[in-house]
Structure formats: C-alpha cells, structure tokens
Write an enzyme that holds these catalytic residues in place. Structure first.
Site, PDB file in Angstrom:
ATOM      1  N   ASP A 202      20.335   4.267  21.912  1.00 39.01           N
ATOM      2  CA  ASP A 202      19.207   4.343  20.673  1.00 39.01           C
ATOM      3  C   ASP A 202      19.159   3.066  20.057  1.00 39.01           C
ATOM      4  O   ASP A 202      19.998   2.815  19.032  1.00 39.01           O
ATOM      5  CB  ASP A 202      19.520   5.352  20.069  1.00 39.01           C
ATOM      6  CG  ASP A 202      18.114   5.922  19.097  1.00 39.01           C
ATOM      7  OD1 ASP A 202      17.584   5.068  19.034  1.00 39.01           O
ATOM      8  OD2 ASP A 202      18.073   6.735  18.470  1.00 39.01           O
ATOM      9  N   LYS A 231      10.252  -1.024  14.000  1.00 38.34           N
ATOM     10  CA  LYS A 231      11.339  -1.706  13.231  1.00 38.34           C
ATOM     11  C   LYS A 231      11.619  -3.136  13.319  1.00 38.34           C
ATOM     12  O   LYS A 231      10.609  -3.664  13.111  1.00 38.34           O
ATOM     13  CB  LYS A 231      12.567  -0.745  13.403  1.00 38.34           C
ATOM     14  CG  LYS A 231      12.578   0.754  12.912  1.00 38.34           C
ATOM     15  CD  LYS A 231      13.441   1.635  13.111  1.00 38.34           C
ATOM     16  CE  LYS A 231      13.305   3.291  12.628  1.00 38.34           C
ATOM     17  NZ  LYS A 231      14.127   4.114  13.024  1.00 38.34           N
ATOM     18  N   ARG A 237       3.558   2.073  15.015  1.00 41.30           N
ATOM     19  CA  ARG A 237       4.882   3.069  14.863  1.00 41.30           C
ATOM     20  C   ARG A 237       4.497   3.915  16.169  1.00 41.30           C
ATOM     21  O   ARG A 237       3.402   4.281  16.620  1.00 41.30           O
ATOM     22  CB  ARG A 237       4.296   4.242  13.862  1.00 41.30           C
ATOM     23  CG  ARG A 237       4.487   3.584  12.495  1.00 41.30           C
ATOM     24  CD  ARG A 237       4.406   4.725  11.392  1.00 41.30           C
ATOM     25  NE  ARG A 237       5.637   5.192  11.153  1.00 41.30           N
ATOM     26  CZ  ARG A 237       6.446   4.505  10.259  1.00 41.30           C
ATOM     27  NH1 ARG A 237       6.435   3.624   9.705  1.00 41.30           N
ATOM     28  NH2 ARG A 237       7.932   5.138  10.355  1.00 41.30           N
TER      29      ARG A 237
END
Ligand SMILES: *Cc1c(COP(=O)(O)O)cnc(C)c1O
Length: 422
Positions: A202, A231, A237
């Site tokens: 991840d 990020k 998003r």
C-alpha cells in the site's frame, strides 16, 4: 482567486462560493504539512470539474452496462495505460473511489471473512484498512499485526517473519500512513513467498516518490500495489490498484461489481492528467526535492532537540515525539495551526498516551515542495515550529500570531497552483 475561476458558482450559490474562495486563500496562506495532502495543478482541477461527472459507466472499457461510452472508454483507458507505463505494471484498475475502498477490494479479491491478514498496527504507523480493530477489515477478518522495534523505531522483518510463520496469513500488507523510513519490499516479498501469502504494497503515501524515483518501487516484489492518487502523487482524490496479469481479473471483479457501482469519470480524468504530469522530468525533481526537504527539516528539528521516531526520515514524512517539549501532540498541533503551520497530532510507537491525545505530531513536505520551498527554508520552518510549540507551552498567543504573519509573508513569494493572488 480560485483557479480555475468559479463565476457560475458565485452567481448561483454565493454562500458556497465564498467558502471555497476562503478555503483557497487559507491553503495559500498556510504552511501545509499534513503528510497526506498536497496541491493539485490547475489542470487536474479542471479535469476533475468537468461534464464527465454526468456519465454513468458501470463496467470496464468495451464491457459497460450503459450506452454512450465512446469517450469515457478512451478516458479510462488513457488513465490505465498511463498508470501501467508510469509504474511498470501489467494491470491497473483506476476505479476505486479512494484508498480505503481500494484496500477493501483487495480483501474481497483474496480473502473470505474470518481469513487471516497481517498488517502493520495502526499506532505503529499502519492504516486502519490493514486490519485495525475498529475497521471492517479488523472486524470481519482475523487480523494479526507487526509493529516497529522500540529501540530503532523501524520495522523489524524478523518480527514480521515470526508472526507470519505463526499465523500463516493469506494476505500481508506492507506500507503505512506514518512510516518515515524506506519500506523493504524485497524483504516483505521473501516472507510472503515463504508462507504462501499474497503481498500487498500500500504505497498511498509514497506513490509520488516511487513514480519520481525517490523511493524503491514495490513492482516486481508485491503481487498487488494499492495507492491513493492524491497524496505525494498529486492527483485528485481517488485510488488505483496495480497488479501482475495473474491477479487482474480478481481485482477488477472485486472493484466492480464486488464493491462499487459506477466509476467517478471526472476523477478518472483528473487521475489521467496527474499521471501524465508524474511521467514528466519535472516530477522527478519534485520527488527528489520532497525527500531533500524532509531530510533538511528533520535535521533542523533534531538540532533543536526534537525526538524523531527512527531518528529521521528517508521519505516525505516526519514523526516527532513531543514528550521532551512538555506538550501533548494535540495542543501542539492546534497551536501550530494558529501559527499558520498545519499538521496533525499522531500516536508515536509505544505511545503511553491515548490516541485522541497522543504524544506526537506527524508532518510531511509534499505540499510545501509543490509550492516551491527548498532546503534553504527548512531551518526557518523548524525555527517557527519550535517557537510556536514553546509559545503554546507558555500560553503566549501573541508570539503565535506573529509567526502566522511571518509564514504568510514568506508564502506570498511562492505561487499556489489553484489560486491567484491578483
Ligand atoms: C491515506 C491512506 C489510505 C486511505 O486512503 P483514503 O483515500 O483516505 O481512503 C490507505 N492506506 C494508506 C497507507 C494511506 O496512507
């Protein structure tokens, strides 16, 4: 002013438009150091705010459940091909709504309820979705955990191997939300192979560093890679699941129809734009600068007597234990916010305090790197942080206010994507 401008919104809903404009200015005026945040480009904002939001596209390109996909298929395929090229993988699914649903899709693809999953413990730096107790992944699966060594603050692969041998997990997660050091993907892969587990990397936090060559890639080691797109990768998003060809069909089925309905096509477009940006030469410089800034900031904090988990950082992220400063993480984060320095309170490994009032703060350098700050400014950032924390201990609000003004003055010289001052 927000860029792209929002005249129609301002006319139709001045109240909401006013809040958006104020948020744009707030983001402009503050040193944004929440490690999971960034500033996306105006191009990404434009792509994310298009008529693509009008379209339903359940299924995958060439295999949709509604008509009218002539262009959506091309857009999603573009995003997929860019993801595959950027990360060097066989397969990419760009439909997960965000990082948590992407991880849930991995559970659906490889596990049945009650099966064992091994992940990093939340208070040690793991994510909720790696099997933490309050998450569906901890409630519906038998989750077992590894942490970091008390002495080094780093993951101890011998511990991971011991737990893996004892518990025989079907899936192992590596990566986290508060891990300041390089993840040893090859080491995790060896353990996963030994116990016959699927290794999931991840890379939500570090995807931009991986894409930009500033962190080793999990590709070739992990069977599956999940990541958010918003990020360090600096997209809208959303999330992606990357995998070998072997797992492609299981992943796709888990995302749709297993877990989700129609993909958010406007977000897919924003992801495609961000992936194109991430494949350019500027992005490598950005990724390297993020790490250089974090190292410079960590060094300046250590020089001021701060106790950093693991002693420093290899990536964009710093975790500081404020016990020595005589203040909890939460009041410190709140005071720093008033001083124009935005970060979050965070547990530190083996934290004796409660998660809602922990000992530490977590900070990252992605957003301020996007603004254009370099190592040169990091000693000043550390000095402001230290002064604001000292002021918080003494209830000295005028110092905090003065720092907020100084931060604003500095940032006036660094343009913000998505905002124009004039
Ligand atoms: C941020 C993060 C996620 C979750 O992403 P959301 O988009 O907030 O759901 C998952 N895993 C890790 C390691 C993360 O840092």
């Amino acid at each position: 002013m927000h860029i792209p401008p929002i005249p129609s919104l301002t006319a139709a809903d001045p109240q909401l438009a006013g809040l958006v404009e104020a948020e744009a200015q707030r983001q402009h005026d503050k040193l944004r150091m929440i490690a999971s945040e960034n500033y996306v480009s105006a191009a990404v904002l434009e792509a994310s705010g298009t008529v693509l939001t009008n379209k339903y596209s359940e299924g995958y390109a060439g295999r949709r459940y509604y008509e009218g996909q002539q262009l959506i298929d091309q857009i999603e395929t573009l995003a997929i091909e860019r993801a595959k090229a950027l990360f060097g993988v066989d397969h990419a699914n760009v439909q997960p709504y965000s990082g948590s649903p992407a991880n849930l899709a991995v559970y659906l693809a490889f596990l049945s309820p009650g099966d064992t999953v091994l992940g990093m413990s939340l208070p040690m730096g793991g994510h909720l979705t790696h099997g933490w107790s309050v998450s569906a992944t901890g409630k519906w699966f038998n989750s077992v955990r590894y942490g970091v060594s008390r002495e080094t603050g780093r993951i101890d692969l011998d511990e991971v191997r011991d737990v893996a041998r004892r518990e025989r997990p079907k899936v192992i997660f590596c990566g986290g939300t508060a891990v300041p050091r390089t993840i040893d993907f090859a080491g995790f892969a060896e353990i996963a192979r030994e116990v016959g587990a699927v290794l999931v990397a991840d890379i939500a936090h570090i995807a931009g560093l991986v894409a930009g060559g500033a962190h080793p890639s999990p590709v070739g080691h992990a069977d599956v890679v999940t990541t958010t797109t918003h990020k360090t990768l600096r997209g809208p998003r959303g999330a992606m699941i990357l995998s070998t060809a072997e797992h492609a069909s299981a992943i796709d089925k888990a995302v749709f129809p297993g877990l989700q309905g129609g993909p958010h096509n406007h977000t897919t477009a924003g992801i495609a734009v961000a992936l194109r940006e991430a494949s350019g030469p500027d992005f490598r410089a950005y990724a390297a600068q993020i790490v250089a800034n974090a190292k410079a900031l960590a060094a300046a904090l250590v020089e001021r007597g701060y106790d950093l988990v693991s002693g420093g950082t290899d990536n964009h992220l710093i975790l500081a234990d404020l016990t020595g400063q005589g203040i909890g993480g939460k009041p410190a984060a709140q005071a720093l916010d008033r001083a124009g320095i935005e970060l979050n309170y965070n547990t530190v490994p083996y934290d004796p305090r409660k998660p809602f009032d922990p000992s530490g703060i977590r900070l990252g350098t992605a957003a301020l790197t996007t603004r254009g700050l370099t190592e040169e400014q990091m000693p000043q950032v550390a000095a402001w942080m230290d002064e604001a924390i000292g002021a918080a201990v003494k209830d000295d609000e005028s110092t905090i206010e003065r720092i907020a003004g100084e931060v604003r003055d500095l940032l006036a010289g660094y343009p913000m994507p998505g905002y124009a001052t004039a």
